[in-house]
Design a protein around this motif. Structure first.
Motif, PDB file in Angstrom:
ATOM      1  N   PRO A  24       0.837  -1.198   0.000  1.00 22.94           N
ATOM      2  CA  PRO A  24       0.000   0.000   0.000  1.00 22.94           C
ATOM      3  C   PRO A  24       0.877   1.255   0.000  1.00 22.94           C
ATOM      4  CG  PRO A  24      -0.717  -1.552   1.681  1.00 22.94           C
ATOM      5  CD  PRO A  24       0.568  -2.076   1.115  1.00 22.94           C
ATOM      6  N   ASP A  25       0.448   2.271  -0.712  1.00 20.61           N
ATOM      7  CA  ASP A  25       1.213   3.502  -0.849  1.00 20.61           C
ATOM      8  C   ASP A  25       0.776   4.512   0.206  1.00 20.61           C
ATOM      9  OD1 ASP A  25       2.754   5.605  -1.690  1.00 20.61           O
ATOM     10  OD2 ASP A  25       1.609   5.973  -3.519  1.00 20.61           O
ATOM     11  N   LEU A  26       1.617   4.719   1.232  1.00 23.87           N
ATOM     12  CA  LEU A  26       1.278   5.674   2.279  1.00 23.87           C
ATOM     13  C   LEU A  26       1.244   7.099   1.752  1.00 23.87           C
ATOM     14  CD1 LEU A  26       3.186   4.379   5.436  1.00 23.87           C
ATOM     15  CD2 LEU A  26       0.745   4.359   4.983  1.00 23.87           C
ATOM     16  N   ASN A  27       1.912   7.359   0.629  1.00 20.84           N
ATOM     17  CA  ASN A  27       1.881   8.702   0.054  1.00 20.84           C
ATOM     18  C   ASN A  27       0.497   9.063  -0.468  1.00 20.84           C
ATOM     19  OD1 ASN A  27       4.607   9.202   0.561  1.00 20.84           O
ATOM     20  ND2 ASN A  27       5.212   8.181  -1.318  1.00 20.84           N
ATOM     21  N   ALA A  28      -0.346   8.066  -0.697  1.00 21.51           N
ATOM     22  CA  ALA A  28      -1.704   8.321  -1.176  1.00 21.51           C
ATOM     23  C   ALA A  28      -2.660   8.669  -0.035  1.00 21.51           C
ATOM     24  CB  ALA A  28      -2.229   7.104  -1.935  1.00 21.51           C
ATOM     25  N   ILE A  29      -2.218   8.465   1.202  1.00 22.81           N
ATOM     26  CA  ILE A  29      -3.050   8.745   2.370  1.00 22.81           C
ATOM     27  C   ILE A  29      -2.955  10.232   2.703  1.00 22.81           C
ATOM     28  CG2 ILE A  29      -3.397   8.253   4.826  1.00 22.81           C
ATOM     29  CD1 ILE A  29      -3.920   5.817   3.094  1.00 22.81           C
ATOM     30  N   THR A  30      -4.095  10.849   2.979  1.00 18.06           N
ATOM     31  CA  THR A  30      -4.108  12.248   3.388  1.00 18.06           C
ATOM     32  C   THR A  30      -5.010  12.428   4.603  1.00 18.06           C
ATOM     33  OG1 THR A  30      -5.940  12.774   1.889  1.00 18.06           O
ATOM     34  CG2 THR A  30      -3.707  13.131   1.035  1.00 18.06           C
ATOM     35  N   ILE A  31      -4.646  13.413   5.412  1.00 13.59           N
ATOM     36  CA  ILE A  31      -5.463  13.763   6.566  1.00 13.59           C
ATOM     37  C   ILE A  31      -6.869  14.140   6.074  1.00 13.59           C
ATOM     38  CG2 ILE A  31      -5.723  15.491   8.415  1.00 13.59           C
ATOM     39  CD1 ILE A  31      -3.542  13.383   8.971  1.00 13.59           C
ATOM     40  N   ASP A  32      -7.861  13.848   6.846  1.00 11.21           N
ATOM     41  CA  ASP A  32      -9.289  14.087   6.568  1.00 11.21           C
ATOM     42  C   ASP A  32      -9.932  13.014   5.691  1.00 11.21           C
ATOM     43  OD1 ASP A  32      -9.480  16.288   8.198  1.00 11.21           O
ATOM     44  OD2 ASP A  32      -9.113  17.719   6.593  1.00 11.21           O
ATOM     45  N   MET A  33      -9.184  11.979   5.270  1.00  2.53           N
ATOM     46  CA  MET A  33      -9.829  10.851   4.578  1.00  2.53           C
ATOM     47  C   MET A  33     -10.746  10.159   5.581  1.00  2.53           C
ATOM     48  SD  MET A  33      -6.805   8.976   2.442  1.00  2.53           S
ATOM     49  CE  MET A  33      -7.241   8.785   0.739  1.00  2.53           C
ATOM     50  N   ASN A  34     -11.756   9.458   5.090  1.00  2.10           N
ATOM     51  CA  ASN A  34     -12.591   8.680   5.993  1.00  2.10           C
ATOM     52  C   ASN A  34     -12.064   7.242   6.064  1.00  2.10           C
ATOM     53  OD1 ASN A  34     -13.835   7.064   3.904  1.00  2.10           O
ATOM     54  ND2 ASN A  34     -15.230   8.763   3.490  1.00  2.10           N
ATOM     55  N   GLN A  36     -13.345   4.356   5.224  1.00  2.00           N
ATOM     56  CA  GLN A  36     -13.541   3.546   4.023  1.00  2.00           C
ATOM     57  C   GLN A  36     -12.474   3.853   2.972  1.00  2.00           C
ATOM     58  OE1 GLN A  36     -15.532   0.960   3.800  1.00  2.00           O
ATOM     59  NE2 GLN A  36     -14.663   0.534   1.797  1.00  2.00           N
ATOM     60  N   GLN A  37     -12.130   5.119   2.808  1.00  2.00           N
ATOM     61  CA  GLN A  37     -11.104   5.489   1.828  1.00  2.00           C
ATOM     62  C   GLN A  37      -9.751   4.889   2.200  1.00  2.00           C
ATOM     63  OE1 GLN A  37     -11.839   9.723   2.307  1.00  2.00           O
ATOM     64  NE2 GLN A  37     -12.485   9.883   0.156  1.00  2.00           N
ATOM     65  N   VAL A  38      -9.410   4.912   3.485  1.00  2.00           N
ATOM     66  CA  VAL A  38      -8.138   4.337   3.928  1.00  2.00           C
ATOM     67  C   VAL A  38      -8.147   2.826   3.733  1.00  2.00           C
ATOM     68  CG1 VAL A  38      -6.637   3.940   5.928  1.00  2.00           C
ATOM     69  CG2 VAL A  38      -7.602   6.215   5.507  1.00  2.00           C
ATOM     70  N   ILE A  39      -9.243   2.188   4.078  1.00  2.00           N
ATOM     71  CA  ILE A  39      -9.334   0.732   3.927  1.00  2.00           C
ATOM     72  C   ILE A  39      -9.264   0.337   2.451  1.00  2.00           C
ATOM     73  CG2 ILE A  39     -10.876  -1.259   4.229  1.00  2.00           C
ATOM     74  CD1 ILE A  39     -11.695   0.013   6.939  1.00  2.00           C
ATOM     75  N   GLU A  40      -9.842   1.141   1.572  1.00  2.00           N
ATOM     76  CA  GLU A  40      -9.747   0.848   0.139  1.00  2.00           C
ATOM     77  C   GLU A  40      -8.300   0.893  -0.340  1.00  2.00           C
ATOM     78  OE1 GLU A  40     -12.391   3.538  -1.888  1.00  2.00           O
ATOM     79  OE2 GLU A  40     -14.173   2.547  -1.092  1.00  2.00           O
ATOM     80  N   LEU A  41      -7.497   1.800   0.203  1.00  2.00           N
ATOM     81  CA  LEU A  41      -6.086   1.896  -0.188  1.00  2.00           C
ATOM     82  C   LEU A  41      -5.208   0.865   0.516  1.00  2.00           C
ATOM     83  CD1 LEU A  41      -5.619   5.763  -0.213  1.00  2.00           C
ATOM     84  CD2 LEU A  41      -5.545   4.252  -2.188  1.00  2.00           C
ATOM     85  N   MET A  42      -5.481   0.613   1.800  1.00  2.00           N
ATOM     86  CA  MET A  42      -4.609  -0.230   2.619  1.00  2.00           C
ATOM     87  C   MET A  42      -5.065  -1.684   2.708  1.00  2.00           C
ATOM     88  SD  MET A  42      -2.228   1.801   3.607  1.00  2.00           S
ATOM     89  CE  MET A  42      -1.460   0.707   4.793  1.00  2.00           C
TER      90      MET A  42
END
Length: 128
Positions: A24-34, A36-42
């Motif tokens: 998983p690309d931690l660079n795609a994670i941003t503050i204020d994501m919900n 579900q968005q984090v789980i979709e990436l991670m």
């Protein structure tokens, strides 16, 4: 014999593909994501815990590496990676969440806010 050889080739190829799967690309994670968005990436978390409006997602990478994501009201407010020493048991998400919550109530070191102003119950250290 040829069938066994082909099966070995297929199995080797599958193991190679699985081993090359991207992390998983931690660079795609941003503050204020919900969440579900984090789980979709991670992907699905290894462990999670929720207390009132705070949720702690924990991912174990390698035997001693933890990734954590803290959500308040379903918005990402903190994330990071921690490497543990070998031989130390990895804590549960609920233990980590309780520790995180207890740290939020600690008093601020006065030297850390020297020269700052108190505005509407918030500390302002920026330029006016």
């Amino acid at each position: 014999m040829r069938v066994i050889y082909q099966a070995c080739i297929i199995m080797t190829t599958l193991f190679f593909i699985a081993g090359c799967a991207t992390k998983p690309d931690l660079n795609a994670i941003t503050i204020d994501m919900n969440q579900q968005q984090v789980i979709e990436l991670m992907g699905p978390p290894t462990d999670l815990a929720t207390q009132q409006t705070t949720t702690y997602l924990m991912y174990t990478q390698k035997p001693q590496t933890l990734l954590h994501f803290v959500f308040l009201n379903n918005q990402l407010i903190e994330y990071g990676q921690e490497n543990r020493q070998l031989g130390h048991a990895l804590p549960s998400a609920s233990t980590q969440l309780e520790l995180w919550l207890s740290e939020q109530n600690k008093a601020v070191n006065p030297s850390a806010i020297a020269g700052c102003k108190m505005l509407d119950q918030r500390i302002n250290c920026g330029a006016e």
